[in-house]
Design an enzyme around this catalytic site. Structure first.
Site, PDB file in Angstrom:
ATOM      1  N   GLN A   1      -0.543  -2.119   1.990  1.00 49.21           N
ATOM      2  CA  GLN A   1      -0.290  -2.169   0.542  1.00 49.21           C
ATOM      3  C   GLN A   1      -1.511  -1.663  -0.225  1.00 49.21           C
ATOM      4  OE1 GLN A   1       2.688  -2.882  -0.747  1.00 49.21           O
ATOM      5  NE2 GLN A   1       2.010  -2.621  -2.853  1.00 49.21           N
TER       6      GLN A   1
ATOM      7  N   ASP B   1       5.281   4.812   4.876  1.00 43.65           N
ATOM      8  CA  ASP B   1       4.943   5.043   3.464  1.00 43.65           C
ATOM      9  C   ASP B   1       4.699   6.529   3.186  1.00 43.65           C
ATOM     10  OD1 ASP B   1       4.903   3.193   1.437  1.00 43.65           O
ATOM     11  OD2 ASP B   1       3.055   2.232   2.127  1.00 43.65           O
TER      12      ASP B   1
ATOM     13  N   LYS C   1       9.323  -6.840  -0.139  1.00 47.57           N
ATOM     14  CA  LYS C   1       9.635  -5.951   0.986  1.00 47.57           C
ATOM     15  C   LYS C   1      10.058  -6.773   2.207  1.00 47.57           C
ATOM     16  CE  LYS C   1       6.596  -2.377  -0.866  1.00 47.57           C
ATOM     17  NZ  LYS C   1       5.281  -1.753  -0.917  1.00 47.57           N
TER      18      LYS C   1
HETATM   19  N1  GUN Z   1       1.304   0.350  -4.166  1.00 51.73           N
HETATM   20  C1  GUN Z   1       2.150   0.771  -5.151  1.00 51.73           C
HETATM   21  N2  GUN Z   1       3.208   1.417  -4.620  1.00 51.73           N
HETATM   22  C2  GUN Z   1       3.041   1.405  -3.285  1.00 51.73           C
HETATM   23  C3  GUN Z   1       3.809   1.903  -2.203  1.00 51.73           C
HETATM   24  O1  GUN Z   1       4.878   2.521  -2.347  1.00 51.73           O
HETATM   25  N3  GUN Z   1       3.291   1.670  -0.967  1.00 51.73           N
HETATM   26  C4  GUN Z   1       2.116   1.023  -0.772  1.00 51.73           C
HETATM   27  N4  GUN Z   1       1.686   0.872   0.472  1.00 51.73           N
HETATM   28  N5  GUN Z   1       1.384   0.557  -1.747  1.00 51.73           N
HETATM   29  C5  GUN Z   1       1.839   0.739  -2.992  1.00 51.73           C
END
Ligand code: GUN
Length: 293
Positions: free
Chosen positions: A98, A121, A54
């Site tokens: 995350q 998110d 990211k």
């Molecule tokens: N863990 C797996 N997919 C995601 C996501 O799209 N965002 C976040 N923050 N954690 C994740």
């Protein structure tokens, strides 16, 4: 019949280019640099990989990233304290915590601490609540589900009036993608571990979204001929012939299903890159919104 491949990598690259151009314009005309803060707690290797990806993509499109790593032992107060700091920082337009968090932390409280205007998110309870209701507008929509819909749209797959089956009911993918499909007037079935006769249920689908985390679970005879199949799974399977000793496969038996489906996403190179593209778009949207643009 051989399915048309839905190329998530190329689609994401095209979206990155659109975002890069807009970010440049935002900088040039308004002196605004969109900023994304990532919060990683602990040392889960998959999470470390996702966060690094990211950050790398942010750099490529001109979005500033603020990386915060907390130890596995971080307390609830420390994590929420960091989130509060990021809420107050005007250079941060998006906050991504995350998931999954270490077991001792209360995920719901952490997500609820994120300001909804920075919840790129889309996991804040208010944003998810709005997504679940008719006629309400979440500030942001979760990235992987948004990526699935974007792929269907860009490949001209009609959603309205279609039978959509979602395999999996996770908070991150299954549930929100079902809500998005419902808002687009599809008829929705959500399958899970207690569903009776999964193959027959999946075979009803014009649009099948597989998000269960079971390697190659969806077989050719689970798929209606011509259906659009979106594979969200990212599973490691042992492969002694591979350099690392494993390879990544989806939830769909790709080789067999491509002979039956009308459209199919590969793994890797399908939904995965789209998740990041949607995150970058949400961050840009947030920066523009913060500036009243
Ligand atoms: N863990 C797996 N997919 C995601 C996501 O799209 N965002 C976040 N923050 N954690 C994740």
């Amino acid at each position: 019949m051989t399915a048309q491949l839905i190329d998530g990598k190329a689609t994401a690259a095209a979206i990155h280019e659109e975002i890069r151009a807009e970010v440049e314009q935002l900088k040039g005309e308004h002196g605004i640099v969109p900023g994304l803060a990532t919060v990683l707690v602990g040392e889960n290797p998959a999470s470390q990989f996702y966060v690094r990806s990211k950050q790398k993509r942010c750099a490529e499109v001109g979005i500033r990233s603020f990386g915060h790593n907390l130890p596995e032992t971080a307390s609830q107060e420390e994590v929420e304290g960091l989130v509060a700091e990021l809420n107050a920082n005007p250079e941060v337009h998006g906050i991504l915590v995350q998931l999954p968090l270490p077991k001792h932390l209360d995920e719901e409280r952490v997500l609820a601490a994120i300001g909804i205007e920075k919840d790129v998110d889309g996991f804040h309870p208010i944003n998810i609540g709005r997504l679940a209701m008719k006629g309400r507008k979440p500030m942001f929509v979760p990235c992987t589900p948004a990526g699935c819909i974007e792929l269907l749209d860009r490949y001209g797959v009609e959603i309205e009036g279609k039978e959509a089956v979602v395999l999996g009911r996770s908070n991150i993918v299954g549930l929100p993608v079902a809500m998005l499909l419902l808002h687009r007037n599809a008829t929705i079935t959500i399958c899970h571990s207690r569903t009776k006769d999964l193959p027959a249920t999946c075979r009803r689908a014009d649009i099948l979204i597989a998000a269960v985390g079971r390697p190659q679970m969806v077989k050719a005879d689970w798929v209606k001929p011509g259906a659009a199949v979106i594979d969200v799974g990212i599973n490691r399977v042992e492969d002694p012939t591979a350099k690392r000793g494993y390879r990544i496969v989806g939830d769909v038996d790709f080789e067999a299903v491509k002979e039956v489906a009308g459209y199919l996403t590969p793994v890797p190179g399908g939904v995965g890159p789209m998740t990041i593209a949607m995150l970058l778009r949400n961050t840009l949207t947030s920066a523009k919104r913060a500036a009243g643009l």
